[in-house]
Scaffold this motif. Structure first.
Motif, short mmCIF file in Angstrom:
data_model
loop_
_atom_site.label_atom_id
_atom_site.label_comp_id
_atom_site.label_asym_id
_atom_site.label_seq_id
_atom_site.Cartn_x
_atom_site.Cartn_y
_atom_site.Cartn_z
N VAL A 34 13.49 30.26 37.78
CA VAL A 34 14.85 30.08 38.10
C VAL A 34 15.39 31.18 39.17
N GLY A 35 14.87 32.30 38.86
CA GLY A 35 15.30 33.44 39.55
C GLY A 35 14.43 33.37 40.94
N THR A 36 13.09 33.41 40.80
CA THR A 36 12.51 33.34 42.31
C THR A 36 12.90 32.26 43.17
N PHE A 37 13.12 30.99 42.54
CA PHE A 37 13.45 29.83 43.32
C PHE A 37 14.94 30.12 43.96
N GLY A 38 15.81 31.01 42.94
CA GLY A 38 16.91 31.16 43.86
C GLY A 38 16.81 32.06 45.06
N LEU A 39 16.02 33.22 44.88
CA LEU A 39 15.78 33.97 45.97
C LEU A 39 15.32 33.28 47.01
N PHE A 40 14.36 32.32 46.93
CA PHE A 40 13.80 31.72 47.96
C PHE A 40 14.98 30.67 48.63
N VAL A 41 15.69 30.28 47.78
CA VAL A 41 16.85 29.26 48.60
C VAL A 41 17.72 30.30 49.56
N LEU A 42 18.25 31.36 48.72
CA LEU A 42 18.93 32.42 49.52
C LEU A 42 18.16 32.70 50.86
N ILE A 58 16.02 41.29 58.62
CA ILE A 58 15.86 42.34 57.72
C ILE A 58 15.83 41.96 56.34
N LEU A 59 17.17 41.24 56.21
CA LEU A 59 17.20 40.89 54.72
C LEU A 59 16.47 39.77 54.29
N THR A 60 16.07 38.84 55.27
CA THR A 60 15.09 37.81 55.01
C THR A 60 13.74 38.35 54.77
N THR A 61 13.42 39.33 55.50
CA THR A 61 11.83 39.86 55.10
C THR A 61 12.15 40.54 53.95
N ALA A 62 13.05 41.17 53.44
CA ALA A 62 13.25 41.82 52.36
C ALA A 62 13.15 40.80 50.85
N ALA A 68 11.75 37.89 51.12
CA ALA A 68 10.35 37.34 51.23
C ALA A 68 9.50 38.43 50.37
N LEU A 69 9.53 39.76 50.55
CA LEU A 69 8.91 40.79 49.77
C LEU A 69 9.20 40.38 48.43
N CYS A 70 10.35 40.36 48.03
CA CYS A 70 10.94 40.39 46.51
C CYS A 70 10.39 38.95 45.96
N ILE A 124 7.35 37.74 46.97
CA ILE A 124 6.04 38.06 46.62
C ILE A 124 5.60 38.67 45.61
N LEU A 125 6.74 39.76 45.13
CA LEU A 125 6.54 40.57 44.05
C LEU A 125 6.76 39.56 42.76
N LEU A 126 7.55 38.76 42.80
CA LEU A 126 8.05 37.81 41.59
C LEU A 126 6.95 36.71 41.47
N LEU A 127 6.09 36.49 42.54
CA LEU A 127 5.21 35.38 42.28
C LEU A 127 4.40 35.13 40.97
N PRO A 128 3.89 36.52 40.55
CA PRO A 128 2.88 36.26 39.48
C PRO A 128 3.83 35.96 38.18
N ARG A 129 5.01 36.49 37.98
CA ARG A 129 5.68 36.08 36.56
C ARG A 129 6.27 34.64 37.12
N MET A 130 6.57 34.18 38.13
CA MET A 130 6.76 32.67 38.50
C MET A 130 5.48 31.85 37.93
N VAL A 131 4.50 32.21 38.75
CA VAL A 131 3.16 31.36 38.19
C VAL A 131 3.04 31.40 36.76
N ARG A 132 3.15 32.43 36.00
CA ARG A 132 3.19 32.47 34.65
C ARG A 132 4.20 31.47 34.01
N ASP A 133 5.26 31.51 34.41
CA ASP A 133 6.32 30.68 33.95
C ASP A 133 6.08 29.11 34.28
N PHE A 134 5.46 28.80 35.19
CA PHE A 134 4.99 27.76 35.69
C PHE A 134 3.77 27.30 34.71
N ILE A 135 2.92 27.98 34.34
CA ILE A 135 1.88 27.64 33.48
C ILE A 135 2.40 27.42 31.98
#
Length: 453
Positions: free
Chosen positions: A89-97, A123-127, A129-131, A133-144
């Protein structure tokens, strides 16, 4: 020698004319195509309209993305611990933002290409995107975990269906049906097992799933089941209760309901208690009634006398207890045997039941003693009439094989309120009166009262 003709690069005269004409036509066409066409009003208006529509759609998309991202991020912040997969939920929220900011940047590029906000948004969009990318491992774990839980849910559903279909109880699931104000107005069937179909006399499950409870079973509202189901949904507290059923559509007379809340609905397990209640009633009847005569025994006597006293108090009336003892029973039993004695007891019981009113009660205490409880007496006068009626009912001989058995009885009477205010006191006074009659101190019946008789 004849020499071959010599061909030069210059064409003959007629070909030269054709080539020159073609070259002039080509130059003219190129100049015409390269010339700027005059503006077309219709085409310019259409392009402007399309541009406005594009800008409006981008603005709507940007606002929608922004609102959705805010909702998801607030949900993640406030309820993250309670969410089954919070990082998704959190990662998808950042993606939508990030999508919202990207749409906003496209608007600014069209409307204000040199605005300083374009760089800030980038600059905000790039930041973001970096967040992400950093949250992707946790998101993948939650998806699993999400996929695993989906598999477990399917397994649990299969287990539930297998258990429900093999259960001896009727199991059905109901979803709450709410009115526009949010109040529960009915329930809708979402599942019934085979036992539930048999219990409710439903031939086809497809007819029921989706149907409303109170439309299918109207008695559920009048008999209180609907209110009980509604209370479980509102409070979340499980409920278990037993009901006597009077609906001909239900193939049971007693049911035990166990109800638990499921989301905005309930799960109900109904156990058919008809056979159990019939067995309990049979055992209770055997414990409270004489097996030979079918009359109630001493177990119920005190309760019935107390009821007669309470009615007499409420309506300011009288009540009476009559104690009857068969004088000749012992001699009949000794002379003709126990079978003859049993026949005498059964005949006397039947005659006593016929001699009293439907509201009165006849009991067998044991041996050759019987008790009659009379209630709803306006005065003490009817007691004498009832006693005479009982004596008259016992006068006819009782046929036994080729004999006629004559019986006689002594009756003692105790009156409420004159002779006592409790069942024990009235029985004692009736017993005293009965033995006084046996000793010949009364001609027909000894009617004791507080004033004497």
């Amino acid at each position: 020698m004849i020499s071959s003709p010599v061909f030069t690069s210059r064409p003959p005269g007629k070909w030269r004319t054709l080539c020159a004409s073609g070259a002039l036509y080509l130059v003219s066409a190129i100049r015409t195509m390269s010339a700027q066409a005059p503006p077309q009003p219709k085409t310019s208006t259409l392009a402007a309209g399309l541009l406005q529509i594009n800008l409006a759609s981008n603005a709507l998309i940007s606002v929608s993305f922004l609102a959705l991202s805010v909702i998801m991020l607030v949900l993640w912040k406030r309820s993250g611990k309670n969410l089954p997969h919070p990082w998704v939920v959190g990662t998808f929220g950042l993606f939508v933002l990030a999508c919202a900011l990207s749409q906003a940047m496209q608007l600014l590029i069209v409307l204000h290409p040199l605005s300083w906000m374009i760089g800030t948004i980038e600059i905000l969009t790039t930041a973001l995107a970096l967040c992400i990318i950093l949250l992707l491992p946790r998101m993948v774990r939650d998806f699993i975990e999400l996929f695993r839980s989906a598999g477990h849910s399917q397994q649990n559903e299969a287990r539930f269906l297998a258990t429900a279909e093999s259960s001896m109880d009727a199991v059905f699931l109901l979803d709450a049906v709410r009115d526009p104000a949010g109040e529960i107005e009915d329930f809708r069937f979402t599942y019934l097992n085979q036992r539930a179909q048999q219990l409710f006399n439903i031939p086809n499950n497809d007819v029921v799933v989706g149907a409303k409870l109170c439309e299918l079973l109207p008695s559920y509202r009048s008999e209180g089941f609907f209110d009980q189901y509604k209370q479980v949904v509102l409070t979340g507290k499980p409920s278990t209760s037993e009901f006597s059923i009077k609906d001909a559509q239900i193939n049971a007379t007693w049911l035990r309901y166990s109800i638990v809340k499921l989301a905005d609905g309930i799960a109900v397990a109904a156990s058919d208690l008809t056979s159990q209640k019939e067995a309990e009633n049979k055992i209770r009847h055997m414990a409270q009634h004489d097996p030979l005569t079918g009359l109630p025994n001493r177990t119920l006597l005190d309760d019935r006398i107390q009821q007669a006293i309470e009615r007499a108090i409420r309506y300011r009336q009288n009540a009476a207890v009559l104690l009857l003892d068969l004088d000749t029973f012992k001699s009949i039993n000794d002379t003709y045997g126990h079978a003859a004695g049993d026949e005498v007891l059964k005949t006397v019981a039947a005659r006593l039941r016929s001699a009293v009113r439907a509201t009165d009660s006849v009991f067998r205490l044991g041996g050759d003693e019987f008790v009659i409880v009379l209630g709803d007496l306006a005065t003490k006068g009817p007691i004498v009439d009832f006693t005479r009626k009982i004596f008259v009912s016992l006068l006819p001989p009782i046929p036994w094989e080729d004999q006629a058995l004559n019986i006689s009885a002594s009756i003692g009477v105790a009156n409420y309120p004159g002779d006592g205010a409790t069942p024990e006191a009235l029985l004692v006074q009736a017993d005293i009166a009965m033995y006084r009659m046996k000793r010949g101190r009364a001609s027909t019946a000894d009617l004791r009262s507080s004033q004497g008789a």
